[in-house]
Write an enzyme that holds these catalytic residues in place. Structure first.
Site, PDB file in Angstrom:
ATOM      1  N   CYS B 105       0.767  -1.442  -0.102  1.00 37.74           N
ATOM      2  CA  CYS B 105      -0.086   0.127  -0.002  1.00 37.74           C
ATOM      3  C   CYS B 105       0.882   1.264   0.214  1.00 37.74           C
ATOM      4  CB  CYS B 105      -1.161  -0.048   1.382  1.00 37.74           C
ATOM      5  SG  CYS B 105      -2.388   1.208   1.318  1.00 37.74           S
ATOM      6  N   HIS B 234      -3.359  -5.777   0.999  1.00 39.98           N
ATOM      7  CA  HIS B 234      -2.587  -5.791   2.190  1.00 39.98           C
ATOM      8  C   HIS B 234      -2.741  -7.009   2.731  1.00 39.98           C
ATOM      9  CE1 HIS B 234      -2.879  -1.812   3.586  1.00 39.98           C
ATOM     10  NE2 HIS B 234      -3.716  -1.502   2.834  1.00 39.98           N
ATOM     11  N   GLU B 236      -1.011  -8.339   5.058  1.00 43.41           N
ATOM     12  CA  GLU B 236      -0.963  -9.167   6.420  1.00 43.41           C
ATOM     13  C   GLU B 236      -2.195  -8.558   7.126  1.00 43.41           C
ATOM     14  OE1 GLU B 236      -0.440  -5.994   4.447  1.00 43.41           O
ATOM     15  OE2 GLU B 236      -1.222  -4.489   6.099  1.00 43.41           O
TER      16      GLU B 236
END
Lengths: 996, 272
Positions: B105, B234, B236
């Site tokens: 990002c 994302h 994560e």
């Protein structure tokens, strides 16, 4: 001469912000423009030669892939009109500040306030028919707010005449005056003069309070002490302003602490209430804690910036909800942004400082489609909606805090003032540096360190600035604007410093600025001395009292022991955060305020914190008459259902939700939108703050201002029940929940301009009684709250008061997030049940509102005995894993809840309502749309039917039917069809209203 | 067996560092340090103690002059305290010595604005592509389907065919400076992830499946040797099934899709 670098897009097709603005101009102003292009303008107050300017433009600002630039010239010379919008002097300019830092780094020069950069925006309008007047409307009604921004418009002719050259937008604050401290001889002032002093400085002190202050400063002993302390015997402006802040309704909650004579005109009964806060709010917590005994979850309540409850072995939970209504009415973007970053500092400033884990937001607006003429100075509700939405977006997203729960409520009474509730929760380690995390202990000699942003004239009310006419050099003081990145750096720094044991405790600088933060901490230690000259300023020329009460954002006041202060300051530099020692804590009993060598304030803390007298107020309740309602059942209940689903209060709020990051920090469990296409509205939010554990935090809320039209007791009781119901619906543990109350009221003090003050105060009393009754019954301790008491608009003859509104938030725990339940139907064949009792109290329901009749049956009220039992049963079933979906029944009633669960799940439903448990026989449309609190729609797997029904025995419930694998949504009564709709059509109705 | 020492950059507006670090720990990294960017700039921490550099998501400098622009200026121009070197010099050195870099990002935005991606011909400081405002002109949080390019050299995506992750950005529209650049990205298989509609195999330009209007539906690219990787979605944010928006209704494996990317990186370093 400052230079101006304008950055724009090489390929205009990429100018999506221009395109978006074009759409908005059409939507909001109905003005058609062929093309709109935008630019970013950096106005740089630095002498730079041509090469350096080129270097700065290309290396600092330019994205070479897409941008082009122009220096000291308008980028769009062929536009029909060119508009530039920039800030007024003194308004927070976070982009300008970032540009300053970046230029300094690129040129390898010192940035420390040695030069200024101001950011402005350019707009080029291409359209042959557009007029200057229309461009002005765009500037005024969409792009700028006269309180904080200015603009200039140039036509193509004007641009040509100047050959495209344009000066920089450079709103530097220039205050030329001598610093002074005034003193006031109160003893020689008449009552009128006292009131005039209070009014002219916007102190908001009553005559009674002014007299109390006069009396105190007339005491012989006080005058002797002051002579010895080498300060004028008469009160100084620093002291007067400090007292006004400390005694303000905002800080002291005078109405909630008043002595109230309450009279119920319908029963003739009277009672005396010595403080609503003590009698209802605090008492709720005390009795719940006592009853829970060992199972009490409260850690710190009402004493700190936010409430603290237990979470797990390692952490406690911290939660606070604030309102920012008046600032949001003036400047929706800045007001809401400051609301969210401001409430962030409450958990951060609790105990030794909490890490922030989520935000919540609830907004109350008038209809965005409001089409009647607007009263003076009131912004259109759509503009307020867009501004508030964006302010919370920037505040939350840029701070890295997920926004996980919220709602938007519409009622035209909020035209008078929008309500903007912002909440933030945090986790606080139970132990920090061998001390309790919630500890707020301060030792004599500890240093007072101001951390974060600098002080400007922001948010100084009634000071000389706002009484002067605005001129080009005068700072805008009406509103503060937050700067999320400055705050983010500060938070990063403080959490590291906390864990290195570098400070003892901290508090935030919000309302009242240093006067409140240091004043309150001084109360804990027994004294403090500060030197206002040491406080870093944004610009020179502020008087000492202004430094003391400025509400400039992004600042914390931190208590640092002398032996760790050097390490604290050097770590602060490392994080590029400004920290300044401004004083120390003492045990003298005084708040001792200096400006350099000169003593400018010397206030006895006992007087400052306990010197004002309790207000005496009268409240009078008269119950509104109940008229039985009568209208014929509509023929087409399916179309009623469509209308309800697309009504403002029920329709999808995905436009808001999608633009808020609800997943950052990685612990997202239950998102605001769920189901097979992610469009189902969740009842509550769940996150895992500790990624190594499956324990989760659940947050929910309830808010039903419309019921206040009849009785605020019901309104408050229903708000509490709704919050609890939402909490239970997703799997929250009923033994581990806490409540926060936010009251937003119209002025409840009777006066000539407020003749029905007694009634409004009675409404407040009744709401408090309800909160007490329901919370003590459900076992919810109240841990923190806030009230906002002047939510009215008055302009000549026009008065608009908001509906008395309680936002009730619930925070608590789910022991294992893997047992959480969402609201969408899960599979064909599952059985659908209704839980809870339905009754006829339907006044001010969405259904009646939709039918647009003057109904005054009773407003809903929870069946609290049944509900409590039901909530425990339901929770037990969830623990056993029996519940496949669960949705709270609220606005729009059973039919709306069923429809939402169906289209969220992508399944049809076959429902028969003849067995719905009711208190009295009810018409079928009332069964469908009644909003009786305490009910759910749940589904279970068919094979669990017996187990489920056995475990539910003794509470009202009924099987309604089953989930099916078709788009057909069918509701029958005794076999005859009431509603037959396609879930995809229902979904469309739900999604379309606010699909901007 | 090589040791895996991961550094996650934090501070100054970055805000996904904790879940990034969590992902690295779950993936088996031997060491995971969350380090404030200012500690690198002040020379307190040496990048060469690590072999896996992670730029997490967030808003560097508030994205105040456009996403990651001010952050890139800092890394490009600020000298490391007590040295004549700039942080970008250290990072390029780090790449040349075989380190891995992941940017998610805002981290991806930073990598392209610095020029670390696409890093044509080993030139890691020339910007060739960018990430600009989403076509709709607004920030959005939504989950997207991605297909991985099986021919890509990206070491992070080995064994991944399709993946489902959230995007949360306002400036994720992938744009190139020229057709030549685009052609090269395609030919060298530097395009790693593309947005697809549902289960389809072709990239899509249709909103919301392609949430930002990225050309060729590009969601992530890597360097030619596959050791530098940046993506807008994302990974994560999807480490456990309870992160999935529909875990309530779908049977999912315990581990989230996103973890695989980190495991691949750790395995690669372990075996190199």
């Amino acid at each position: 001469m400052p230079h101006r670098i304008e950055i724009f897009l090489k390929n205009m097709e990429l100018d999506v912000l221009g395109e978006k603005l074009k759409r908005r101009i059409k939507r909001d102003l109905n003005i058609h423009i062929d093309r709109v292009f935008t630019s970013d303008i950096y106005n740089i107050g630095l002498e730079l030669d041509k090469n350096s300017l080129y270097f700065v433009a290309t290396e600092v600002f330019l994205d070479k892939v897409i941008n082009d630039y122009s220096i000291d010239e308008i980028a769009f010379r062929d536009a029909n009109y060119y508009l530039e919008v920039g800030l007024l002097p003194g308004v927070t300019d976070d982009v300008g500040r970032t540009a300053e830092e970046s230029i300094a780094i690129a040129l390898n020069i010192n940035s420390d306030n040695s030069f200024k950069v101001f950011y402005s925006r350019g707009y080029a309008f291409y359209s042959d028919n557009i007029t200057r007047g229309e461009v002005e409307r765009v500037a005024r009604d969409i792009l700028s707010n006269e309180l904080i921004q200015g603009f200039r418009i140039l036509s193509r002719d004007e641009i040509e005449k100047s050959n495209g050259s344009i000066s920089a937008w450079f709103p530097q604050v220039q205050i030329k005056r001598d610093i002074e401290v005034k003193s006031f001889k109160l003893s020689s002032m008449s009552d009128e003069e006292l009131l005039e002093l209070s009014k002219s400085r916007t102190l908001a002190l009553t005559l009674e309070e002014m007299k109390t202050i006069r009396g105190y400063f007339n005491q012989v002993e006080v005058r002797r002490v002051r002579r010895e302390a080498n300060i004028s015997e008469d009160i100084t402006d620093v002291e007067l302003e400090c007292i006004a802040q400390t005694w303000s309704e905002h800080c002291k909650h005078k109405i909630f602490n008043a002595l109230i004579e309450y009279e119920d005109l319908s029963t003739g009964q009277t009672e005396k209430i010595d403080s609503l806060f003590k009698s209802f709010i605090k008492k709720t917590t005390e009795s719940v804690r006592e009853e829970k005994g060992e199972r009490d979850i409260c850690v710190s309540v009402f004493s700190d910036n936010a409430g603290v409850i237990r979470f797990n072995e390692r952490f406690n939970l911290v939660f606070k909800v604030e309102t920012h209504n008046s600032p949001s009415a003036l400047d929706p973007y800045g007001g809401a942004l400051t609301g969210i970053v401001g409430v962030n500092r409450d958990p951060l400033g609790t105990g030794k400082g909490a890490k922030l884990i989520f935000n919540t937001d609830v907004f109350c607006f008038a209809s965005p489609f409001y089409d009647k003429p607007l009263p003076p100075r009131i912004l259109h509700p759509l503009r307020i909606l867009e501004g508030v939405r964006e302010g919370v977006e920037h505040g939350g997203n840029k701070s890295g805090i997920p926004t996980i729960n919220g709602s938007v409520v519409f009622d035209d009474s909020f035209l008078g003032k929008p309500l903007v509730f912002c909440g933030t929760a945090g986790i606080l380690p139970r132990v920090v540096c061998n001390d309790k995390g919630e500890s707020k202990e301060i030792k004599e000699g500890d240093l007072i360190v101001m951390v974060g942003g600098r002080i400007g004239a922001d948010g100084i009310h009634g000071a000389t600035f706002s009484s002067e006419e605005l001129h080009s050099g005068s700072p805008s003081t009406a509103v503060q604007i937050g700067d999320p990145i400055t705050q983010k750096r500060m938070i990063d720094f403080l959490l590291v410093a906390r864990d290195l044991c570098l400070f003892r405790t901290l508090t935030d600088n919000g309302a009242g600025g240093l006067s409140s933060s240091v004043g309150e901490l001084a109360g804990l230690c027994g004294g403090a001395e500060i030197d206002l000259m040491k406080a870093p300023l944004k610009y020179q020329g502020l008087n000492p009292f202004e430094i003391l009460i400025s509400e400039s954002q992004e600042r914390m006041t931190v208590v640092v022991p002398q032996n760790t202060v050097n390490e604290f300051l050097s770590l602060s530099r490392k994080f590029r955060v400004e920290s300044t020692i401004i004083g120390k804590f003492t045990k003298t009993g005084y708040f001792d305020i200096k400006y350099g060598d000169k003593r400018v304030g010397f206030l006895d803390l006992k007087f400052l914190h306990h010197g004002n007298k309790q207000m005496h107020l009268k409240a009078q309740w008269k119950r509104k008459n109940i008229v039985p309602c009568s209208f014929d059942k509509p023929m087409d209940l399916g179309s009623v259902l469509h209308k309800l689903l697309s009504s403002l209060n029920i329709c999808s709020k995905h436009y808001f939700v999608r633009q808020y990051d609800h997943e950052v920090q990685g612990g997202s469990v239950l998102k605001p939108l769920v189901g097979h296409e992610d469009i189902g509205p969740s009842d509550a939010g769940i996150v895992r703050p500790d990624l190594d554990s499956f324990e989760g935090v659940v947050v929910s809320h309830g808010i039903v201002p419309r019921y206040s039209n009849q009785d605020t007791y019901s309104m408050a009781a229903c708000a509490v029940d709704e919050a609890v119901r939402n909490f239970i619906a997703v799997g929250g543990d009923p033994d581990h929940m806490a409540g926060l109350d936010n009251f937003c009221w119209p002025d409840p003090i009777e006066s000539p301009k407020n003749p029905d003050g007694r009634y409004k105060l009675a409404q407040l009393v009744r709401a408090n009684k309800a909160v007490y009754d329901i919370c003590t019954y459900y076992g919810i301790p109240l841990i923190s709250g806030k009230d906002s008491m002047k939510n009215d608009y008055i302009w000549d003859e026009i008065k608009i008061s908001v509906l008395p509104t309680l936002l009730f938030s619930v925070i608590g725990k789910i022991n294992d997030v893997r047992k959480a339940v969402s609201m969408d139907f899960k599979g064909a064949g599952d059985l659908i049940y209704i839980l809870g009792l339905t009754d006829m109290r339907m006044a001010f329901s969405e259904y009646f509102y939709l039918m647009n009749k003057e109904f005054e049956t009773e407003v809903p009220l929870p069946h609290k005995e049944i509900n409590r039992e039901l909530y425990y049963r339901l929770h037990n079933l969830m623990e056993l894993g029996l519940i496949r979906s669960c949705h709270d029944i609220s606005d729009g009633g059973l039919a709306v809840a069923l429809a939402e669960s169906a289209f969220a799940g992508g399944f049809g439903a076959d429902v028969e309502i003849k067995d719905v448990p009711v208190t009295v026989p009810m018409r079928e449309d009332f069964i469908l749309f009644s909003e009786t609190p305490g009910r759910f729609v749940v589904t279970i797997a068919a094979e669990k039917k017996d187990q489920f029904e056995n475990l539910m025995k003794g509470v009202p419930f009924a099987m309604l039917g089953f989930v099916n694998n078709s788009p057909n949504f069918l509701i029958k009564n005794n076999g005859s069809i009431l509603v037959k709709e396609d879930i995809n059509k229902l979904k469309e109705s739900f999604l379309k209203t606010l699909d901007f | 067996m090589g040791k895996v020492n991961s550094i996650v950059i934090a501070g100054n507006g970055i805000n996904c560092e904790m879940e990034m670090a969590h992902a690295l720990r779950l993936a088996g990294s031997d060491r995971v340090d969350v380090v404030n960017i200012f500690s690198l700039l002040d020379g307190d921490i040496d990048l060469f103690n690590y072999n896996f550099l992670n730029f997490a998501g967030g808003f560097l400098d508030g994205d105040n002059m456009g996403s990651a622009r001010a952050g890139a200026v800092r890394i490009k121009f600020a000298k490391i305290k007590g040295s004549e070197e700039r942080l970008i010099d250290r990072i390029v050195d780090f790449v040349e010595k075989g380190g891995l870099i992941l940017g998610v990002c805002n981290g991806f935005q930073l990598l392209v604005k610095l020029g670390l991606l696409p890093g044509f011909d080993g030139n890691y400081t020339e910007q060739k592509v960018t990430l600009t405002f989403n076509k709709l002109g607004r920030f959005e949080d939504r989950w997207v389907n991605l297909k991985a390019n099986k021919s890509s050299p990206c070491i992070f995506t080995k064994g991944i065919d399709k993946i489902y992750l959230p995007v949360r950005h306002g400036e994720g529209r992938f744009v190139v400076d020229s057709d030549v650049t685009l052609k090269r990205l395609v030919e060298d298989n530097q395009i790693v992830f593309q947005y697809v509609k549902g289960n389809e195999n072709e990239y899509t330009m249709e909103y919301p499946y392609n949430p930002n209007g990225s050309i060729l539906g590009i969601a992530g690219i890597c360097s030619k040797d596959g050791r530098i990787f940046g993506l807008m979605p994302h990974p994560e944010a999807f480490l456990h099934y309870t992160n999935h928006p529909r875990w309530f209704r779908e049977k999912l494996p315990e581990e989230g899709d996103g973890l695989k990317l980190f495991k691949n990186a750790v395995d690669y370093l372990r075996n190199s």
